[in-house]
Motif scaffolding. Structure first.
Motif, PDB file in Angstrom:
ATOM      1  N   SER A  34      -1.238  -3.302 -33.331  1.00 12.26           N
ATOM      2  CA  SER A  34      -0.870  -1.874 -33.322  1.00 12.26           C
ATOM      3  C   SER A  34      -2.006  -1.054 -33.909  1.00 12.26           C
ATOM      4  CB  SER A  34       0.398  -1.631 -34.137  1.00 12.26           C
ATOM      5  OG  SER A  34       0.671  -0.245 -34.235  1.00 12.26           O
ATOM      6  N   PRO A  35      -2.328   0.091 -33.299  1.00  9.83           N
ATOM      7  CA  PRO A  35      -3.359   0.949 -33.889  1.00  9.83           C
ATOM      8  C   PRO A  35      -2.880   1.683 -35.137  1.00  9.83           C
ATOM      9  CG  PRO A  35      -2.450   1.978 -31.915  1.00  9.83           C
ATOM     10  CD  PRO A  35      -1.859   0.599 -32.002  1.00  9.83           C
ATOM     11  N   ASN A  36      -1.567   1.818 -35.286  1.00  7.39           N
ATOM     12  CA  ASN A  36      -0.992   2.525 -36.433  1.00  7.39           C
ATOM     13  C   ASN A  36      -0.696   1.534 -37.541  1.00  7.39           C
ATOM     14  OD1 ASN A  36       0.405   4.152 -38.238  1.00  7.39           O
ATOM     15  ND2 ASN A  36       1.529   5.240 -36.645  1.00  7.39           N
ATOM     16  N   GLY A  37      -1.186   1.805 -38.728  1.00  7.98           N
ATOM     17  CA  GLY A  37      -0.990   0.883 -39.842  1.00  7.98           C
ATOM     18  C   GLY A  37       0.275   1.116 -40.627  1.00  7.98           C
ATOM     19  N   ASN A  38       1.052   2.132 -40.251  1.00  8.10           N
ATOM     20  CA  ASN A  38       2.280   2.455 -40.980  1.00  8.10           C
ATOM     21  C   ASN A  38       3.512   2.225 -40.117  1.00  8.10           C
ATOM     22  OD1 ASN A  38       1.023   3.423 -43.384  1.00  8.10           O
ATOM     23  ND2 ASN A  38       0.563   5.348 -42.351  1.00  8.10           N
ATOM     24  N   THR A  63       0.324  -3.543 -43.547  1.00  7.28           N
ATOM     25  CA  THR A  63      -0.610  -4.633 -43.844  1.00  7.28           C
ATOM     26  C   THR A  63      -0.147  -5.498 -45.015  1.00  7.28           C
ATOM     27  OG1 THR A  63      -2.484  -3.412 -42.921  1.00  7.28           O
ATOM     28  CG2 THR A  63      -2.994  -5.201 -44.454  1.00  7.28           C
ATOM     29  N   PHE A  73      -1.600  -9.366 -38.514  1.00 11.27           N
ATOM     30  CA  PHE A  73      -1.584  -7.959 -38.098  1.00 11.27           C
ATOM     31  C   PHE A  73      -2.980  -7.536 -37.682  1.00 11.27           C
ATOM     32  CE2 PHE A  73      -0.948  -3.298 -39.537  1.00 11.27           C
ATOM     33  CZ  PHE A  73      -0.510  -2.928 -38.277  1.00 11.27           C
ATOM     34  N   LYS A  74      -3.087  -7.055 -36.454  1.00 13.99           N
ATOM     35  CA  LYS A  74      -4.361  -6.587 -35.928  1.00 13.99           C
ATOM     36  C   LYS A  74      -4.269  -5.082 -35.691  1.00 13.99           C
ATOM     37  CE  LYS A  74      -5.331 -10.999 -33.622  1.00 13.99           C
ATOM     38  NZ  LYS A  74      -6.478 -11.412 -34.455  1.00 13.99           N
ATOM     39  N   ARG A  75      -5.093  -4.314 -36.424  1.00 15.91           N
ATOM     40  CA  ARG A  75      -5.115  -2.860 -36.246  1.00 15.91           C
ATOM     41  C   ARG A  75      -5.959  -2.552 -35.024  1.00 15.91           C
ATOM     42  NH1 ARG A  75      -4.532   0.587 -40.405  1.00 15.91           N
ATOM     43  NH2 ARG A  75      -4.709   2.146 -38.758  1.00 15.91           N
ATOM     44  N   LYS A  77      -5.700  -1.440 -30.466  1.00 14.75           N
ATOM     45  CA  LYS A  77      -4.915  -0.982 -29.322  1.00 14.75           C
ATOM     46  C   LYS A  77      -5.210  -1.890 -28.140  1.00 14.75           C
ATOM     47  CE  LYS A  77      -8.392   2.488 -27.997  1.00 14.75           C
ATOM     48  NZ  LYS A  77      -8.648   3.925 -27.740  1.00 14.75           N
ATOM     49  N   TYR A  98     -10.324  -2.788 -31.628  1.00 11.82           N
ATOM     50  CA  TYR A  98      -9.994  -2.454 -33.009  1.00 11.82           C
ATOM     51  C   TYR A  98     -10.271  -0.977 -33.302  1.00 11.82           C
ATOM     52  CZ  TYR A  98      -9.122  -7.320 -34.047  1.00 11.82           C
ATOM     53  OH  TYR A  98      -8.585  -8.579 -34.054  1.00 11.82           O
ATOM     54  N   LEU A 100     -10.027   0.408 -36.862  1.00 11.00           N
ATOM     55  CA  LEU A 100     -10.466   0.714 -38.216  1.00 11.00           C
ATOM     56  C   LEU A 100     -11.980   0.876 -38.262  1.00 11.00           C
ATOM     57  CD1 LEU A 100      -8.264  -1.601 -40.451  1.00 11.00           C
ATOM     58  CD2 LEU A 100      -7.975   0.826 -39.987  1.00 11.00           C
TER      59      LEU A 100
END
Length: 485
Positions: A34-38, A63, A73-75, A77, A98, A100
């Motif tokens: 997910s690109p969103n970490g929250n 995370t 968990f992969k930040r 898309k 990625y 980040l």
């Protein structure tokens, strides 16, 4: 050993990941991309949008939680799908990029044994000219960031009213085929309540604008429900609520252009009209993300996986409204071409058709709600898919867990004002979500007794309790799995 990859960490993706991790031994990998970490509890965005909650009240970082629970968990898309692998990799994979700073732009081929698509919809603001959050005096509550901006805009408007300026507020849908009328409905009631709380209600004209043919359609073709000892239509319930609060309404409106303080729309009569405003919250169109898919020889096979959203075990045969059936809707959410790929509601799977009766203007423009993206079925389908994957991993050949929206109920609580003593909520329970006109021909496709509505302070208490319960559940606190979806 199996590797399950989940695309998306929203309500559906997070539910699938947490159940898989709890029920599978550590030799099996659970990976979330997910690109969103929250994580955010989306139903409470409404309260952020009226300043009654802060963003930090409805979200938490994923995370540390995933690291503690053994979820990779992969930040990133997802960019392309390769369900057959390629000439170098025999296993199926998704290509991800990625996001980040330290890894931004790096790509990786993430292989899988089972894939769950929970990417959700793209917020297609671009499908309505000029519609963009925090521009042209328009706002959104689709994300916590959007909701923060909405509160900033509303707070500034309240200041203007406090200085004696009269204003116009417009809330509803910002596209002819938009969905999530329920979220807009909840927001307009909270905004109206906040105006009272700030003693400026008499300074504002509040108007509802929607692509619905009738009030209370909500993308579900309306509901016939029990209300106390009476039976009423959802249109009558919403009309009663709006009249009680002095809210005006514009229906059958396909908003097609936004200028600074002006919403242009076409109605079902084919008339081109406009509505001025000082503050607007308009839900955009939702669309698929435009993913592409390729076979092992790098030939495009997108049509095997996607029809805007991902294809599942639904009946996509084009048919007139009169021939629509609950049997058209999926039960296992499994892709028919690649049995190790699933897509969840929320919505990542392609619906076979709308639920509301389709309508077009006299100019031929489709002005009709798309199916709703409700939270409760998102969680139910996520757990259902997770349980089926677990069963297959353990050797079962047939998918045992099934749940069509044609035999699934949903409870929706629309906050109508925040406060332990002054708050209110409108609770509507619907069974089934997709009307079954064969089983329930006399009650508009739903079962009375399981389809009912209530208005009052208890609804607000329940909505608030669910906020805290589901945040607790999402954080995987002790015995979290005992809280139902």
């Amino acid at each position: 050993m199996s590797k399950i990859v989940i695309l998306g960490a929203g309500i559906a993706g997070h539910v699938a990941a947490t159940h898989l991790r709890r029920k599978l031994s550590k030799e099996h990998e659970v990976v979330v991309v997910s690109p969103n970490g929250n994580y955010q509890w989306i139903p409470s965005n409404i309260w952020v949008g009226v300043g009654r909650m802060k963003s930090e009240d409805i979200l938490f970082p994923l995370t540390p939680l995933y690291k503690k629970k053994g979820i990779d968990f992969k930040r990133a898309k997802v960019t392309t799908f390769h369900p057959e692998g390629d000439t170098e990799i025999s296993k199926p994979y998704v290509n991800v990029q990625y996001v980040l700073e330290e890894e931004k732009g790096r790509t990786e081929k993430v292989t899988y044994d089972y894939l769950i698509n929970a990417t959700g919809p793209k917020l297609a603001f671009d499908q309505t000219e000029g519609l963009m959050p925090a521009t042209n005096k328009t706002y959104s509550v689709c994300t916590y960031t959007h909701a923060e901006h909405a509160w900033q805009g509303l707070d500034a408007l309240i200041e203007r009213m406090n200085k004696g300026e009269k204003v116009k507020i417009l809330i509803g849908t910002g596209h002819a085929k938009a969905t999530c009328q329920g979220a807009a409905f909840e927001y307009i009631l909270n905004v109206e309540k906040e105006l009272h709380r700030h003693n400026v209600r008499d300074m504002a004209e509040v108007t509802w604008i929607s692509n619905e043919y009738q009030l209370g359609d909500f993308g579900m073709d309306g509901v016939l429900l029990s209300y106390g000892s009476n039976i009423m239509k959802s249109s009558e319930l919403v009309e009663m609520v709006f009249e009680d609060r002095g809210i005006k309404w514009i229906l059958g409106a396909g908003v097609n252009k936004i200028e600074d303080g002006i919403a242009h729309y076409e109605n079902l009569e084919g008339e081109q009209k406009s509505e001025t405003y000082d503050f607007a919250m308009l839900i955009p169109a939702f669309s698929g993300h435009g993913f592409k898919a390729y076979d092992k020889n790098n030939e495009e096979i997108t049509d095997k996986l996607f029809k805007g959203f991902m294809l599942v075990d639904a009946d996509y045969t084009p048919k007139p409204y009169e021939n629509w059936s609950v049997q058209d809707w999926p039960e296992t959410y499994q892709n028919p071409s690649y049995k190790n790929i699933f897509a969840l509601k929320g919505i990542a799977f392609a619906p076979p058709h709308a639920i509301s009766k389709p309508r077009v203007s006299k100019n031929g423009t489709s002005i009709s709600p798309a199916p709703p993206r409700t939270g409760m079925p998102s969680g139910i389908t996520a757990k259902l898919v997770a349980d089926n994957i677990i069963d297959v991993i353990k050797g079962k050949k047939e998918l045992q867990h099934k749940g069509s929206m044609g035999n699934m109920g949903a409870a929706c609580i629309a906050s109508a004002g925040y406060g332990m003593t002054q708050g209110s909520g409108i609770s509507i329970t619907t069974f089934p979500i997709v009307p079954d006109f064969i089983k329930y021909p006399e009650t508009h496709g739903r079962k009375l007794g399981k389809t009912f509505g209530e208005i009052g302070l208890a609804g607000h208490w329940l909505k608030l309790a669910l906020h805290y319960a589901f945040m607790y559940k999402a954080k995987m606190k002790p015995f979290w799995w005992l809280i139902p979806e």
